[in-house]
Design an enzyme around this catalytic site. Structure first.
Site, PDB file in Angstrom:
ATOM      1  N   LYS A  67      16.613  35.064  29.875  1.00 22.39           N
ATOM      2  CA  LYS A  67      15.256  35.356  29.392  1.00 22.39           C
ATOM      3  C   LYS A  67      14.526  36.135  30.473  1.00 22.39           C
ATOM      4  O   LYS A  67      14.157  35.590  31.509  1.00 22.39           O
ATOM      5  CB  LYS A  67      14.499  34.073  29.048  1.00 22.39           C
ATOM      6  N   TRP A  68      14.321  37.414  30.224  1.00 19.20           N
ATOM      7  CA  TRP A  68      13.732  38.305  31.218  1.00 19.20           C
ATOM      8  C   TRP A  68      12.216  38.176  31.215  1.00 19.20           C
ATOM      9  O   TRP A  68      11.596  38.045  30.151  1.00 19.20           O
ATOM     10  CB  TRP A  68      14.145  39.747  30.933  1.00 19.20           C
TER      11      TRP A  68
END
Length: 363
Positions: free
Chosen positions: A29-30
């Site tokens: 999850k950036w």
């Protein structure tokens, strides 16, 4: 621009869950700006989560996307900025600036990257009704030759690997993982994926509050932590209360409200005094905790200073510099804690890792 999927498009979203589900696909999850890229030849448009274009703010990325993406495509992903081996969201926020000269300078000094994780269209084909497994394969093939600063996000089907990523990748500034059903179609603005984020607790000093937008009740509590020199830093807010509880908090906190003639005693007295002066003169004031920014233009984010005598336990996911990255969640009051004991030392620090250990960054 003439594509099978045209802007604006609201990105597909994820709902929060406690455990990583076995969907057959998990990816990091950036922590950046969610962006859908529309490319038709030399025409490139960057659409944000709120469907407003961000193209003008990232000229260096537009040029890279012209070079690295297929001739005609629509790609869902995240704009991120890496500094010191970690994602730097604060620096990324600074990229949104109204002055063209400043935009140009920041593009040179703090260039951004794009991490792709879904493909909505390729050539004349609309892929939004195709299952995600098919879209992922098409994305990998379409961007097989792409290079820094354009990347395809890593992914795994193995739960143990996903759990390892969840723990280790936080050290590079990522904030969890996302699980995606392989048979899911692309559903704009629907929470059809699953996000798993870190949750920790911290005891914080309550040093002020903001009024709710409806007026007359508490909107959010301002949180503080002491550093080693005894200075109280504004680290974030807690805001999820029922309307009844918001009204109760006004009376409950009233004995702690500082009058204007005592503002100099408050840890954030310089901001509080500037706020009082602004009320008196209607002139501009220096930036205070949560003051109006490019992201909150038009919102009244002034605050009511409180004596820093109360302690609250909150849940948070991770830190961005010396602040909570997102709004914290109320857990309980801590009458057993001394405010002076609420320091940064209580916070859990993630292990060391660099974005270059996750993506093939040049250098």
């Amino acid at each position: 621009m003439d594509l099978p999927v045209m802007p604006p498009v609201a990105p597909m979203l994820a709902k929060a869950v406690k455990e990583i589900p076995d969907t057959g696909h998990v990816e990091p999850k950036w922590d950046g700006f969610r962006t859908i890229v529309f490319k038709d030849g030399d025409e490139v448009e960057l659409g944000s989560r709120n469907e407003k274009p961000m193209t003008r703010y990232f000229p260096e990325l537009v040029e890279a996307l012209r070079r690295e993406l297929p001739e005609r495509c629509v790609v869902d992903g995240e704009i991120v900025l890496v500094q010191g081996g970690r994602l730097d969201f604060d620096a990324l926020q600074q990229r949104i600036h109204p002055a063209a000269s400043r935009v140009k300078l920041l593009a040179e000094e703090t260039p951004a990257s794009f991490v792709a994780f879904d493909l909505l269209a390729l050539g004349d084909d609309d892929l939004t009704d195709a299952p995600f497994a098919e879209r992922r394969r098409a994305l990998e093939e379409a961007l097989a030759e792409a290079s820094d600063p354009v990347f395809v996000t890593p992914a795994t089907a193995d739960l143990e690997t996903a759990r390892d990523w969840f723990e280790r990748f936080e050290g590079a500034g990522l904030d969890g993982v996302v699980a995606k059903p392989l048979d899911g179609v692309y559903l704009p603005d629907k929470r059809s994926m699953f996000k798993i984020k870190h949750e920790r607790t911290a005891d914080c000093v309550v040093a002020g509050y903001r009024w709710h937008k409806s007026g007359g009740v508490v909107g959010s509590l301002l949180l503080g932590l002491y550093d080693d020199d005894g200075r109280l830093h504004h680290v974030g807010v807690v805001a999820a209360f029922s309307m009844a509880r918001r009204a109760e908090l006004v009376a409950e906190l009233a004995p702690l409200v500082l009058p204007d003639d005592e503002l100099a005693t408050h840890p954030w007295g310089e901001w509080a005094e500037a706020q009082a002066a602004e009320r008196a003169s209607s002139a501009g004031a220096t930036r205070m905790p949560g003051a109006v920014s490019r992201w909150s233009a038009g919102k009244d984010l002034s605050f009511v200073p409180l004596r820093p005598d109360r302690v609250v336990e909150v849940a948070y996911d991770h830190m961005e510099g010396d602040r909570f990255r997102h709004t914290a969640q109320f857990r309980r009051w801590r009458p057993d804690r001394e405010p002076s004991s609420c320091t940064y030392a209580q916070l859990e620090a993630p292990g060391a890792l660099e974005v270059g250990d996750i993506l093939p960054l040049r250098g």
